[in-house]
Design a protein around this motif. Structure first.
Motif: not given
Ligand SMILES: *[C@@H]1O[C@H](CO)[C@@H](O)[C@H](O)[C@H]1NC(C)=O
Length: 229
Positions: A56, A59-60, A63
């Protein structure tokens, strides 16, 4: 524990393939294996949760990086458009007459009105007043060439000056030459602010001449833009 973590990674690594917890082809093709139920299923799945947190976080970060790149791309595009919109270049000659035609002499200094326009990109040179107005801050290059031919028996005087907001930036002077004709050129790179005015000024008592051969010219262009307002 290590084995468990590796197992937990499998669904993520193999997503999109026809593999699942129970071996090949046990998941619906294309369906994302969900990690959430595994993480909720008991204490031994803690490693899995850590792994999921890690994924996660990655992914952050991903992003965030994509967002950052998008922003910078937008800024670059905006700047490029701004630069394109503020392109500025002009090159003009005194006149385009068939016979040599002169401007001056006058009792006072006077802006030279160059009437023959070769190029006036951005329309920053005003052919009514002879004044160039800087569209934005930057370093500009200017050059003036002047030529004059004295009437026989008269002293030749061709003189002008490049002026920025009224202040002299580059003078040109050929007074009292023993010969009847003379020409001179000045080139200058000048830092300007938006709205600064540049003019080729004919000095009192001098004259300059031109015809289709374009002996007297004034040229200027934006070399590069700067941030100074
Ligand atoms: C990353 O971006 C995608 C698409 O905008 C979004 O669905 C996802 O929730 C984001 N992930 C994180 C961790 O913010």
């Amino acid at each position: 524990m290590r084995g468990l973590v590796l197992l937990c990674l499998l669904p993520a690594a193999l997503s999109g393939m026809n593999f699942g917890w129970n071996g090949p082809a046990s998941t619906t093709s294309g369906a994302e294996p969900s990690l959430v139920p595994v993480c909720n299923s008991g204490q031994e799945s803690c490693g899995c949760c850590l792994m999921q947190k890690q994924i996660n976080r990655m992914e952050q970060f991903f992003n965030y990086s994509v967002q950052e790149l998008k922003t910078q791309l937008m800024n670059s595009k905006t700047n490029l458009n701004y630069m394109r919109a503020s392109r500025s270049a002009f090159s003009v000659a005194l006149n385009n007459a068939n016979t040599l035609t002169c401007f001056g002499p006058f009792a006072n200094d006077k802006p030279i009105i160059f009437k023959n326009i070769f190029i006036n990109l951005g329309n920053n040179y005003n052919e009514q007043t002879g004044i160039f107005t800087a569209p934005r801050a930057g370093v500009y290059s200017f050059s003036i060439s002047i030529y004059s031919l004295a009437a026989s028996g008269k002293a030749q005087a061709s003189c002008a000056s490049l002026r920025v907001n009224g202040n002299e930036a580059a003078p040109l002077s050929e007074r009292n030459g023993k010969d009847r004709e003379d020409s001179s050129t000045a080139v200058a790179a000048v830092q300007l602010k938006a709205g600064d005015q540049v003019v080729a000024s004919l000095l009192q008592g001098c004259d300059i001449c031109d015809d289709v051969n374009h002996y007297s010219t004034f040229t200027g262009f934006l070399l590069y833009a700067t941030d100074k307002a």
